[in-house]
Write a protein that holds these residues in place. Structure first.
Motif, mmCIF file in Angstrom:
data_model
loop_
_atom_site.group_PDB
_atom_site.id
_atom_site.type_symbol
_atom_site.label_atom_id
_atom_site.label_comp_id
_atom_site.label_asym_id
_atom_site.label_seq_id
_atom_site.Cartn_x
_atom_site.Cartn_y
_atom_site.Cartn_z
ATOM 1 N N THR A 159 0.830 -1.207 0.000
ATOM 2 C CA THR A 159 0.000 0.000 0.000
ATOM 3 C C THR A 159 0.866 1.260 0.000
ATOM 4 N N CYS A 160 1.917 1.270 0.819
ATOM 5 C CA CYS A 160 2.808 2.434 0.892
ATOM 6 C C CYS A 160 3.522 2.672 -0.444
ATOM 7 N N ILE A 161 3.797 1.601 -1.172
ATOM 8 C CA ILE A 161 4.398 1.768 -2.505
ATOM 9 C C ILE A 161 3.464 2.576 -3.393
ATOM 10 N N GLU A 162 2.182 2.241 -3.346
ATOM 11 C CA GLU A 162 1.212 2.949 -4.180
ATOM 12 C C GLU A 162 1.078 4.409 -3.763
ATOM 13 N N LEU A 163 1.345 4.700 -2.483
ATOM 14 C CA LEU A 163 1.269 6.068 -1.988
ATOM 15 C C LEU A 163 2.600 6.802 -2.124
ATOM 16 N N SER A 164 3.582 6.140 -2.775
ATOM 17 C CA SER A 164 4.930 6.695 -2.961
ATOM 18 C C SER A 164 5.640 6.949 -1.638
ATOM 19 N N GLU A 165 5.254 6.225 -0.606
ATOM 20 C CA GLU A 165 5.915 6.325 0.704
ATOM 21 C C GLU A 165 6.934 5.190 0.792
ATOM 22 N N TYR A 166 8.029 5.328 0.037
ATOM 23 C CA TYR A 166 8.937 4.215 -0.202
ATOM 24 C C TYR A 166 9.736 3.808 1.037
ATOM 25 N N LYS A 167 10.153 4.769 1.825
ATOM 26 C CA LYS A 167 10.925 4.441 3.024
ATOM 27 C C LYS A 167 10.095 3.610 3.989
ATOM 28 N N GLU A 168 8.849 4.048 4.210
ATOM 29 C CA GLU A 168 7.962 3.280 5.086
ATOM 30 C C GLU A 168 7.645 1.920 4.482
ATOM 31 N N ALA A 169 7.491 1.867 3.170
ATOM 32 C CA ALA A 169 7.216 0.594 2.497
ATOM 33 C C ALA A 169 8.357 -0.388 2.707
ATOM 34 N N MET A 170 9.598 0.091 2.580
ATOM 35 C CA MET A 170 10.768 -0.774 2.776
ATOM 36 C C MET A 170 10.793 -1.335 4.192
ATOM 37 N N GLU A 171 10.469 -0.504 5.187
ATOM 38 C CA GLU A 171 10.466 -0.961 6.578
ATOM 39 C C GLU A 171 9.416 -2.044 6.792
ATOM 40 N N HIS A 172 8.224 -1.828 6.250
ATOM 41 C CA HIS A 172 7.155 -2.829 6.412
ATOM 42 C C HIS A 172 7.515 -4.137 5.689
ATOM 43 N N ALA A 173 8.067 -4.038 4.487
ATOM 44 C CA ALA A 173 8.417 -5.250 3.732
ATOM 45 C C ALA A 173 9.464 -6.063 4.473
ATOM 46 N N LYS A 174 10.490 -5.400 4.973
ATOM 47 C CA LYS A 174 11.560 -6.115 5.688
ATOM 48 C C LYS A 174 11.047 -6.702 7.002
ATOM 49 N N ASP A 175 10.169 -5.963 7.695
ATOM 50 C CA ASP A 175 9.581 -6.504 8.926
ATOM 51 C C ASP A 175 8.771 -7.758 8.619
ATOM 52 N N ALA A 176 7.990 -7.715 7.551
ATOM 53 C CA ALA A 176 7.168 -8.878 7.173
ATOM 54 C C ALA A 176 8.041 -10.081 6.859
ATOM 55 N N ILE A 177 9.056 -9.877 6.028
ATOM 56 C CA ILE A 177 9.932 -10.984 5.623
ATOM 57 C C ILE A 177 10.667 -11.562 6.818
ATOM 58 N N ARG A 178 11.146 -10.667 7.702
ATOM 59 C CA ARG A 178 11.861 -11.145 8.895
ATOM 60 C C ARG A 178 10.969 -12.045 9.744
ATOM 61 N N LEU A 207 7.855 -10.424 -0.395
ATOM 62 C CA LEU A 207 9.036 -10.454 -1.264
ATOM 63 C C LEU A 207 8.800 -9.628 -2.530
ATOM 64 N N SER A 208 7.605 -9.731 -3.074
ATOM 65 C CA SER A 208 7.279 -8.980 -4.279
ATOM 66 C C SER A 208 7.371 -7.478 -4.024
ATOM 67 N N ALA A 209 6.873 -7.048 -2.856
ATOM 68 C CA ALA A 209 6.947 -5.628 -2.512
ATOM 69 C C ALA A 209 8.395 -5.177 -2.388
ATOM 70 N N LEU A 210 9.204 -5.995 -1.697
ATOM 71 C CA LEU A 210 10.615 -5.635 -1.530
ATOM 72 C C LEU A 210 11.319 -5.619 -2.881
ATOM 73 N N GLY A 211 10.991 -6.578 -3.758
ATOM 74 C CA GLY A 211 11.584 -6.610 -5.085
ATOM 75 C C GLY A 211 11.244 -5.353 -5.882
ATOM 76 N N SER A 212 10.003 -4.893 -5.763
ATOM 77 C CA SER A 212 9.601 -3.671 -6.462
ATOM 78 C C SER A 212 10.397 -2.466 -5.971
ATOM 79 N N LEU A 213 10.628 -2.433 -4.656
ATOM 80 C CA LEU A 213 11.387 -1.318 -4.074
ATOM 81 C C LEU A 213 12.846 -1.346 -4.537
ATOM 82 N N TYR A 214 13.419 -2.554 -4.565
ATOM 83 C CA TYR A 214 14.790 -2.675 -5.076
ATOM 84 C C TYR A 214 14.850 -2.239 -6.547
#
Length: 845
Positions: A177-196, A212-219
């Protein structure tokens, strides 16, 4: 119809990844349920098939079954109930997936008022509702509303220790969701927390794939195409494993991966050279280089020249070499580096095509993407054809490989006689005793860096699964009996070098000895970090580079800043062993010790951990010895540990002195064994180890927990006599009493439910309620309260979590205990025991 059996069979299809059979299976059993007018079965199976067709992209079928489920609920008169709301939520999800967004919103809006009437605001059902409704808002393009729903869900789930899976799912949804809102820093934190969290709890399903898909999009947006490709491929593998390849999610990820690979190709094709970044790291990792080399040349070679054997050749890059660990850099390129891969086959296949396959491999280009393959005399076994077993023997040695072969062979024979698959623990515990004992010795003598080398890298293809079976068994990590011993060793060496010798040698101005002690302290701190994260240590030179990053293993400084294990190790390494830095050095070592001590407790490895880590070794070794005894008993560990506890308790029971003389049950070992083992066989392995250790330790120190239990029961059965010695019993805090009462209430409710369903068996057991206590007839409630009152804070915490977990899963501990009991007496199940009545009352202890 036997609905429980149907659901077990359905679980088996999912576990065995037989996804293509599930639709037909559900349709057939729905027809059977309709024929028998088994409405409960129909509703359960409709819910299952709605979800199955939704997840596999068969939306028309999913929606059609939604209305059948609603019709069944209406016939059953379930309107306004929680089961009705649960099914409506499933229906809403199905319509959302099918693109019927307005209809989906209508169903969500029907769920909410039922939840608000029936549930507390922090109930987990609300979290699920908010999560699912957020997905609908995403489909509608209202991502701000979606984020608001997910934030509500996160506020509920992150406060509940038992809801780590739901927490991870919510983080994954927030990331997208944060990716769609262009809130990339917050998106990265949520993706890494989820994967961990997913990786910590061992979940690799479609939700993990979404993270993983969200994190891949951010990368990808950050132009880190190599990492983007890696995580996207992991996500696609999860989808393939659980849902197959014929679905929208798999196709979408495949398209994304193709785009990313094109970017990678374009990045290096300009000069046809491997470009090195400013940090000295290749912009494409060696493992990725090799995977793409296989895709370019190896896959075609195998398909064209060995088509009849294509499914019998496992391919990948695993073993020695920094690129297999992902540690390669510019320096790695000077030897045993470059485009290559390994081909693993059985001995039989090797005899048929091994030499030809090696010749075909040797004929492949020696360079790719501007990189020449460099092979030294030490690296000849890092590419080409190898027999699977010989590959593992070459790194691990033959002893452990042979023992794993024997266990696998035994399990295959056992599996043929099992209705359900053996779990990981059983695959170790059901093997013949001496063979297991030999396996333990092999685990203890195998070098850890060798174990790390056979589970690293990547397997590109393995249709037969033989190579991967070895790998998966090793990835299960050490058997606990070995794990505890290794933790004990590292705790002892950390303390001896860091907490004892380091500063003592400095005070004696023996600076060389102090430096040696510091180096050993750092080394064993790193090894302990690997052990507590269940990751095999690589070679010493890579210990720090590969150090696991566990967000729970931290400490706060005086300003509240978080300090990690890696930061403390770095600090200790750089601090001189001089008087000027003595206090700072000692503080850093003690901060590490606190982190490790906390983690030992958090994982239930130690009951109450000491920050002088060597002080914990006695408990670790004692638990390891108990496990070793259980293994040599050639019986499942849970059963062996339960028997050990029963024996220890009977020894203590023998010492209990009654005012009216020795009780007859104190001489009845057979009955005592059955009753106590029936209870303990429902516990977890960690609970059994902790309780047995505490019971034996207390008894050795003069505290008889059995005597104390019976003494506490007298508060209800003989209150006047109890008042004379009550102040001599260990004090129970108000908080502890409150926890005990919550547990007792749950278990009494379970016993009441059992008595309602099996009145004869319940009548042969203890009376249920404290209010019915008599001096010579103690109730189930009073007995349980007395027993729980003897538990340590740690043991009560573990027991409480176990009870809550059962409650959330809809299980009944009282019934499970009774099932164990009647099995001891030769009955097939509770129904048979209830019918036969046994003629006598169940013995009571």
């Amino acid at each position: 119809m036997d609905l429980k059996k149907v659901m077990r069979d359905l679980d088996t299809l999912y576990e065995e990844e037989r996804v293509g059979e599930i639709g037909t299976f559900l349709e057939e059993h729905i027809t059977e349920a309709e024929r028998e007018n088994a409405q409960e079965g129909m509703l359960t199976l409709y819910n299952e098939i709605v979800g199955y067709y939704r997840e596999t992209g068969q939306y028309d079928k999913s929606v059609a079954n939604c209305y059948k489920a609603i019709a069944v609920m209406d016939e059953m008169g379930l309107q306004g109930t929680l089961p009705y709301a649960t099914t409506l939520l499933n229906v809403a999800n199905a319509h959302r997936a099918a693109g019927l967004l307005e209809e989906s919103m209508g169903f969500y809006n029907r769920v909410l008022p039922i939840y608000q009437e029936k549930l507390l605001p922090d109930d987990m059902n609300f979290a699920g509702f908010y999560n699912n409704k957020s997905l609908l808002y995403q489909e509608m393009g209202d991502f701000q509303a979606a984020k608001e729903q997910l934030t509500k869900a996160l506020q509920i789930v992150e406060k509940k220790e038992a809801s780590r899976f739901e927490t991870a799912v919510t983080h994954a949804n927030l990331a997208n969701t944060c990716i769609e809102l262009s809130e990339y820093k917050e998106a990265m934190e949520h993706a890494k927390d989820a994967i961990r969290i997913f990786e910590e709890i061992g979940v690799d399903d479609a939700h993990y794939s979404a993270a993983l898909s969200a994190l891949g999009s951010l990368y990808y947006m950050d132009k880190n195409y190599g990492e983007a490709c890696n995580v996207m491929e992991k996500g696609r593998a999860c989808i393939a494993k659980y849902l197959g390849t014929d679905n929208v999610q798999y196709q979408r990820l495949t398209e994304n991966i193709a785009v990313i690979r094109a970017k990678l190709e374009a990045e290096v094709s300009g000069k046809n050279m491997l470009v090195i970044g400013e940090n000295g790291m290749p912009k494409i990792a060696g493992l990725e280089l090799c995977r793409r080399y296989y895709e370019k040349y190896g896959k075609t070679m195998i398909a064209e020249k060995f088509s009849a054997y294509e499914g019998r050749i496992a391919v990948g890059l695993v073993g020695k070499g920094s690129d297999c660990f992902g540690f390669d850099d510019a320096q790695s390129m000077d030897h045993d580096f470059g485009p290559r891969f390994m081909l693993w086959v059985t001995k039989e296949t090797y005899e048929q095509i091994g030499e030809e396959l090696q010749k075909a491999y040797n004929a492949l280009p020696m360079s790719y993407m501007g990189i020449e393959r460099k092979v030294s005399s030490h690296g000849k076994d890092r590419g080409g054809v190898m027999i699977i077993e010989e590959f593992y023997q070459s790194i691990l040695g033959s002893d452990l490989t042979e023992q794993l072969n024997r266990i696998e062979s035994f399990n295959q024979k056992e599996q043929q006689n099992q209705k359900e698959p053996l779990n990981q623990e059983e695959s170790f515990n059901r093997s013949e005793g001496k063979e297991n004992f030999n396996t333990i010795k092999c685990w203890l003598t195998t070098q850890e860096y060798a174990l790390a080398a056979v589970v690293n890298g990547e397997v590109f293809r393995d249709d037969e699964g033989i190579f991967t079976n070895y790998r998966n068994r090793l990835l299960m990590y050490y058997p606990k009996v070995v794990w505890y011993r290794k933790i004990a060793q590292s705790c002892a060496l950390f303390s001896q070098n860091g907490q004892y010798n380091l500063l003592r040698m400095r005070k004696r101005d023996q600076l060389v000895a102090a430096e040696l002690a510091k180096a050993e302290c750092i080394k064993h701190a790193m090894k302990l970090c690997y052990l507590l994260n269940k990751v095999y240590c690589p070679h010493d030179k890579w210990l720090f580079r590969g150090l696991p990053n566990n967000p729970d293993m931290v400490i706060a400084d005086e300003e509240g800043n978080t300090i990690t294990v890696a930061a403390l190790l770095d600090k200790i390494c750089l601090l001189p062993v001089t008087k000027e830095y003595e206090n700072e050095l000692g503080m850093a070592v003690e901060q590490l010790a606190v982190i490790f001590a906390n983690e030992l407790e958090r994982q239930n490895i130690i009951g109450k951990s000491d920050t002088y880590l060597d002080a914990n070794t006695n408990e670790l070794l004692a638990k390891s010895d108990v496990l070793l005894t259980a293994i040599t008993a050639n019986t499942p560990v849970i059963k062996a540990l339960s028997l050990s506890i029963a024996k220890a308790e009977f020894q203590a029971f023998d010492k209990v002195k009654n005012e009216g003389g020795r009780a007859s049950c104190q001489n009845d070992w057979p009955t005592f064994k059955v009753m106590r083992m029936s209870q303990y066989m429902t516990w977890t392995e960690d609970m059994l180890l902790q309780y047995l250790y505490e019971f034996q330790t207390n008894f050795a120190q003069g505290r008889n927990m059995i005597e104390e239990k019976y003494a506490r029961m007298m508060a209800s059965t003989s209150p006047m006599e109890y008042a004379r010695f009550a102040d001599q019993l260990p004090h129970l805090s108000k908080e502890k009493k409150a926890i005990i009462e919550e547990i007792v209430d749950l278990q009494v409710n379970w016993m009441e439910a059992f008595a309602k369903e099996y009145p004869i068996l319940a009548g042969n057991a203890r009376i249920i309620h404290t209010r019915d206590d008599m001096p010579d007839d103690t109730s189930y409630e009073t007995y349980l309260r007395g027993e729980l009152s003897t538990y340590s804070d740690k043991m009560l915490n573990m027991y409480g979590r176990y009870i809550v977990s059962h409650a959330k899963e809809g299980k009944n501990v009282a019934q499970e205990i009774m099932e164990n009991t009647i099995h001891f007496y030769g009955y097939k199940d509770l129904a048979e025991a209830e019918q036969n009545e046994a003629g006598e009352k169940m013995p009571r202890i």
